[in-house]
Motif scaffolding. Structure first.
Motif, PDB file in Angstrom:
ATOM      1  N   LEU A 178       8.860  17.806  -1.181  1.00 54.27           N
ATOM      2  CA  LEU A 178       8.474  16.692  -1.807  1.00 54.27           C
ATOM      3  C   LEU A 178       6.981  16.512  -1.653  1.00 54.27           C
ATOM      4  CD1 LEU A 178       9.657  14.661  -3.988  1.00 54.27           C
ATOM      5  CD2 LEU A 178      10.082  13.121  -1.786  1.00 54.27           C
ATOM      6  N   ALA A 179       6.517  16.637  -0.740  1.00 54.52           N
ATOM      7  CA  ALA A 179       4.947  16.459  -0.372  1.00 54.52           C
ATOM      8  C   ALA A 179       4.045  17.366  -1.137  1.00 54.52           C
ATOM      9  CB  ALA A 179       4.430  16.372   1.144  1.00 54.52           C
ATOM     10  N   ALA A 180       4.529  18.581  -1.168  1.00 53.46           N
ATOM     11  CA  ALA A 180       3.839  19.630  -1.668  1.00 53.46           C
ATOM     12  C   ALA A 180       3.942  19.582  -3.255  1.00 53.46           C
ATOM     13  CB  ALA A 180       4.476  20.927  -1.551  1.00 53.46           C
ATOM     14  N   MET A 181       4.930  19.091  -3.788  1.00 54.17           N
ATOM     15  CA  MET A 181       5.258  18.747  -5.219  1.00 54.17           C
ATOM     16  C   MET A 181       4.345  17.541  -5.857  1.00 54.17           C
ATOM     17  SD  MET A 181       8.581  18.369  -7.380  1.00 54.17           S
ATOM     18  CE  MET A 181       8.861  16.310  -7.464  1.00 54.17           C
ATOM     19  N   LEU A 198       2.507  10.764   5.628  1.00 54.11           N
ATOM     20  CA  LEU A 198       2.499   9.703   4.895  1.00 54.11           C
ATOM     21  C   LEU A 198       3.714   9.496   4.123  1.00 54.11           C
ATOM     22  CD1 LEU A 198      -1.291   9.261   3.952  1.00 54.11           C
ATOM     23  CD2 LEU A 198      -0.124   8.611   6.085  1.00 54.11           C
ATOM     24  N   LEU A 199       4.775  10.381   4.117  1.00 49.96           N
ATOM     25  CA  LEU A 199       5.800  10.100   3.250  1.00 49.96           C
ATOM     26  C   LEU A 199       7.034  10.060   4.321  1.00 49.96           C
ATOM     27  CD1 LEU A 199       6.834  12.400   0.302  1.00 49.96           C
ATOM     28  CD2 LEU A 199       8.413  12.224   2.204  1.00 49.96           C
ATOM     29  N   VAL A 200       8.052   8.895   3.762  1.00 48.33           N
ATOM     30  CA  VAL A 200       8.862   8.604   4.640  1.00 48.33           C
ATOM     31  C   VAL A 200      10.399   8.677   3.537  1.00 48.33           C
ATOM     32  CG1 VAL A 200      10.259   6.825   6.006  1.00 48.33           C
ATOM     33  CG2 VAL A 200       7.482   6.986   6.028  1.00 48.33           C
ATOM     34  N   ASN A 235       0.771  -1.129  -0.171  1.00 47.88           N
ATOM     35  CA  ASN A 235      -0.054  -0.166   0.137  1.00 47.88           C
ATOM     36  C   ASN A 235       1.014   1.224   0.046  1.00 47.88           C
ATOM     37  OD1 ASN A 235      -2.432  -1.264   0.043  1.00 47.88           O
ATOM     38  ND2 ASN A 235      -2.387  -1.543   2.321  1.00 47.88           N
ATOM     39  N   ARG A 236       1.596   1.274  -0.761  1.00 45.66           N
ATOM     40  CA  ARG A 236       2.647   2.582  -0.954  1.00 45.66           C
ATOM     41  C   ARG A 236       3.187   2.532  -2.271  1.00 45.66           C
ATOM     42  NH1 ARG A 236       7.974   0.253   2.102  1.00 45.66           N
ATOM     43  NH2 ARG A 236       8.919  -1.040   0.389  1.00 45.66           N
ATOM     44  N   ARG A 237       3.630   4.088  -2.508  1.00 46.97           N
ATOM     45  CA  ARG A 237       4.214   4.143  -3.706  1.00 46.97           C
ATOM     46  C   ARG A 237       5.759   4.610  -3.416  1.00 46.97           C
ATOM     47  NH1 ARG A 237       2.148  10.002  -6.304  1.00 46.97           N
ATOM     48  NH2 ARG A 237       3.667  10.138  -7.886  1.00 46.97           N
ATOM     49  N   GLU A 238       6.623   4.072  -4.290  1.00 44.67           N
ATOM     50  CA  GLU A 238       8.103   4.159  -4.056  1.00 44.67           C
ATOM     51  C   GLU A 238       8.542   5.058  -5.179  1.00 44.67           C
ATOM     52  OE1 GLU A 238       9.075  -0.103  -4.292  1.00 44.67           O
ATOM     53  OE2 GLU A 238       8.196  -0.598  -2.516  1.00 44.67           O
ATOM     54  N   LEU A 239       9.251   6.057  -4.711  1.00 44.66           N
ATOM     55  CA  LEU A 239      10.009   7.104  -5.638  1.00 44.66           C
ATOM     56  C   LEU A 239      11.584   7.080  -5.174  1.00 44.66           C
ATOM     57  CD1 LEU A 239       7.678  10.028  -4.598  1.00 44.66           C
ATOM     58  CD2 LEU A 239       7.446   8.756  -6.551  1.00 44.66           C
ATOM     59  N   SER A 240      12.133   7.317  -6.584  1.00 49.04           N
ATOM     60  CA  SER A 240      13.737   7.571  -6.469  1.00 49.04           C
ATOM     61  C   SER A 240      13.791   9.098  -6.955  1.00 49.04           C
ATOM     62  CB  SER A 240      14.685   6.667  -7.056  1.00 49.04           C
ATOM     63  OG  SER A 240      14.516   5.376  -6.618  1.00 49.04           O
ATOM     64  N   ARG A 288       9.182   7.039   0.171  1.00 45.56           N
ATOM     65  CA  ARG A 288       8.079   6.095   0.112  1.00 45.56           C
ATOM     66  C   ARG A 288       6.437   6.861   0.547  1.00 45.56           C
ATOM     67  NH1 ARG A 288      12.010   2.754   1.670  1.00 45.56           N
ATOM     68  NH2 ARG A 288      11.840   3.135   4.069  1.00 45.56           N
ATOM     69  N   ILE A 289       5.589   6.870  -0.268  1.00 47.76           N
ATOM     70  CA  ILE A 289       4.139   7.484   0.322  1.00 47.76           C
ATOM     71  C   ILE A 289       3.255   6.279   0.344  1.00 47.76           C
ATOM     72  CG2 ILE A 289       2.671   9.012  -0.373  1.00 47.76           C
ATOM     73  CD1 ILE A 289       4.854  10.386  -2.475  1.00 47.76           C
ATOM     74  N   TYR A 290       2.880   6.296   1.525  1.00 47.55           N
ATOM     75  CA  TYR A 290       1.927   5.315   2.047  1.00 47.55           C
ATOM     76  C   TYR A 290       0.625   5.696   1.895  1.00 47.55           C
ATOM     77  CZ  TYR A 290       5.601   2.488   3.959  1.00 47.55           C
ATOM     78  OH  TYR A 290       6.361   1.545   4.019  1.00 47.55           O
TER      79      TYR A 290
END
Length: 98
Positions: A39-42, A49-51, A15-20, A69-71
């Motif tokens: 990053l959260a604003a963008m 929820l962002l780690v 249940n997450r989105r993985e970013l590089s 990672r955004i859950y």
């Protein structure tokens, strides 16, 4: 600060989105808090929820490579993430002055 998302993948199982991402900046290295906020604003997501996991800078280059990672929800985040990474994302408690 300029962000470039190099990889964006949805992980349905966790249940997450993985970013590089690659971040270019001027001056000193930005703080984890400012990176999370930007990053959260963008990405138009909740900052809680962002780690942020890995941040690497190279000597002499104003560039930072990292992963985030955004859950989807708080429960998924708390059950999956390691405790020390969750602590890094929390604001420091204010010390009482006498």
């Amino acid at each position: 600060m300029d962000f470039e998302i190099t990889r964006d993948q949805k992980n349905e199982l966790l249940n997450r989105r993985e970013l590089s991402f690659t971040l270019t900046f001027d001056g000193s290295t930005p703080s984890r808090k400012s990176i999370r906020e930007k990053l959260a604003a963008m990405l138009n997501t909740d900052e809680n929820l962002l780690v942020l996991d890995l941040e690497r800078t190279r000597y002499g280059v104003m560039e930072l490579c990292g992963r985030a990672r955004i859950y989807d929800d708080e429960e998924s985040k708390n059950s999956t993430e390691r405790a020390y990474l969750l602590k890094r994302g929390e604001p420091k408690p204010e010390s009482e002055e006498a």
